[in-house]
Design an enzyme around this catalytic site. Structure first.
Site, PDB file in Angstrom:
ATOM      1  N   GLU A   1       0.815  -1.218   0.000  1.00 16.08           N
ATOM      2  CA  GLU A   1       0.000   0.000   0.000  1.00 16.08           C
ATOM      3  C   GLU A   1       0.848   1.267   0.000  1.00 16.08           C
ATOM      4  O   GLU A   1       0.349   2.355  -0.238  1.00 16.08           O
ATOM      5  CB  GLU A   1      -0.929   0.020   1.224  1.00 16.08           C
ATOM      6  CG  GLU A   1      -2.112  -0.897   1.118  1.00 16.08           C
ATOM      7  CD  GLU A   1      -2.938  -0.656  -0.146  1.00 16.08           C
ATOM      8  OE1 GLU A   1      -3.510   0.431  -0.258  1.00 16.08           O
ATOM      9  OE2 GLU A   1      -2.980  -1.556  -1.002  1.00 16.08           O
TER      10      GLU A   1
ATOM     11  N   ARG B   1      19.955   8.890 -20.864  1.00 11.68           N
ATOM     12  CA  ARG B   1      20.158   9.277 -22.270  1.00 11.68           C
ATOM     13  C   ARG B   1      20.489  10.761 -22.433  1.00 11.68           C
ATOM     14  O   ARG B   1      20.873  11.196 -23.517  1.00 11.68           O
ATOM     15  CB  ARG B   1      18.966   8.852 -23.139  1.00 11.68           C
ATOM     16  CG  ARG B   1      17.665   9.480 -22.786  1.00 11.68           C
ATOM     17  CD  ARG B   1      16.527   8.830 -23.536  1.00 11.68           C
ATOM     18  NE  ARG B   1      16.545   9.102 -24.972  1.00 11.68           N
ATOM     19  CZ  ARG B   1      16.300  10.291 -25.515  1.00 11.68           C
ATOM     20  NH1 ARG B   1      16.025  11.322 -24.739  1.00 11.68           N
ATOM     21  NH2 ARG B   1      16.319  10.462 -26.820  1.00 11.68           N
TER      22      ARG B   1
ATOM     23  N   ASP C   1      14.485  15.922 -29.296  1.00  9.34           N
ATOM     24  CA  ASP C   1      13.437  15.067 -28.742  1.00  9.34           C
ATOM     25  C   ASP C   1      12.126  15.803 -28.607  1.00  9.34           C
ATOM     26  O   ASP C   1      12.096  16.990 -28.360  1.00  9.34           O
ATOM     27  CB  ASP C   1      13.792  14.652 -27.296  1.00  9.34           C
ATOM     28  CG  ASP C   1      14.849  13.605 -27.264  1.00  9.34           C
ATOM     29  OD1 ASP C   1      15.120  13.008 -28.298  1.00  9.34           O
ATOM     30  OD2 ASP C   1      15.395  13.398 -26.156  1.00  9.34           O
TER      31      ASP C   1
END
Ligand code: ADE
Length: 243
Positions: free
Chosen positions: A120, A158, A173
């Site tokens: 939880e 990256r 990107d």
């Protein structure tokens, strides 16, 4: 840069960091990813890592001792001392939502500890006295933080210099420019009758750049108008969008 991932299931994380770009980055000494089993730091013969919640209710809660012990031992923090110099980040749906800007922010650190929850969730004292930050990868609930930790490692790694083969690899990107990326094509120039846009094979670099910018702007407007609202657009961009 070094990541320390604290988890009850290191074997879930190992295969991903041992392949492809992350594997090469580690071999080149640009990245280090160490996996630590929280259970190894649980006291007692049974090495229990979870227990029932005070106050009742369903589910189990991650106990504080194993998590504090593991992080303090690995980061070399003395029990009860000031927080570590390296960020200690909990992966939990309650964290701030991870995005490219946060990936850039994290890439500035020499070392980061990622702590994966299960059950939880964490005993609140872990959140209050050990963690320096909390990240979520989106508004949905996973069975644990492992996939989220791998996503953070992947997105940050990256961005590290030298990790992508192409040094400008991360610059275009999606999100890096605040827009989605333009469409990409590769050989063959015609596939099943579907042709690559003429402009891309024209050899006219200025026209290609203009077409790509226009495609990125239009695609962002169609798919993610929220990003376009926040992007810094030039007069030329507005003209391209109008066309
Ligand atoms: N653990 C469970 N769900 C999660 C989520 N959405 N992000 C990060 N950690 C999680």
């Amino acid at each position: 840069m070094r990541f320390d991932i604290f988890t009850l299931f290191p074997e879930v994380c190992a295969p991903y960091v041992q392949e492809s770009i992350l594997k090469r980055a580690q071999a080149a000494g640009l990245l280090e990813v160490q996996l630590h089993n929280i259970r190894d730091h649980a006291p007692g013969k049974h090495q229990v890592t979870d227990d029932e919640p005070y106050g009742g209710g369903g589910g189990m809660v991650m106990k504080p001792e194993p998590v504090f012990n593991a992080v303090e031992a690995v980061l070399g923090i003395e029990a009860g001392a000031a927080p570590a110099a390296a960020p200690v980040i909990l992966l939990t749906p309650q964290g701030r939502t991870f995005n490219q800007a946060i990936a850039y922010e994290l890439a500035q650190h020499e070392r980061i500890a990622l702590v994966c929850g299960r059950y939880e969730g964490f005993d609140e004292r872990i959140r209050e006295h050990l963690a320096t930050d909390e990240l979520s990868i989106g508004d949905y609930v996973l069975t644990g933080g492992e996939l989220a930790a791998l996503i953070v490692v992947d997105a940050v790694a990256r961005l590290l210099p030298g990790v992508l083969g192409d040094p400008t690899g991360a610059e275009d990107d999606s999100f890096a420019m605040g827009l989605l990326e333009y469409p990409h094509y590769t050989r063959p120039a015609e596939y099943r009758g579907w042709r690559v846009p003429d402009i891309l094979v024209s050899g006219d670099h200025a026209k290609v750049a203009r077409w790509r910018r226009q495609q990125a702007l239009q695609r962002t407007r169609r798919r993610r108008p929220d990003l376009l609202d926040r992007a810094e657009l030039t007069d030329a961009d507005r003209k391209l969008l109008g066309e």
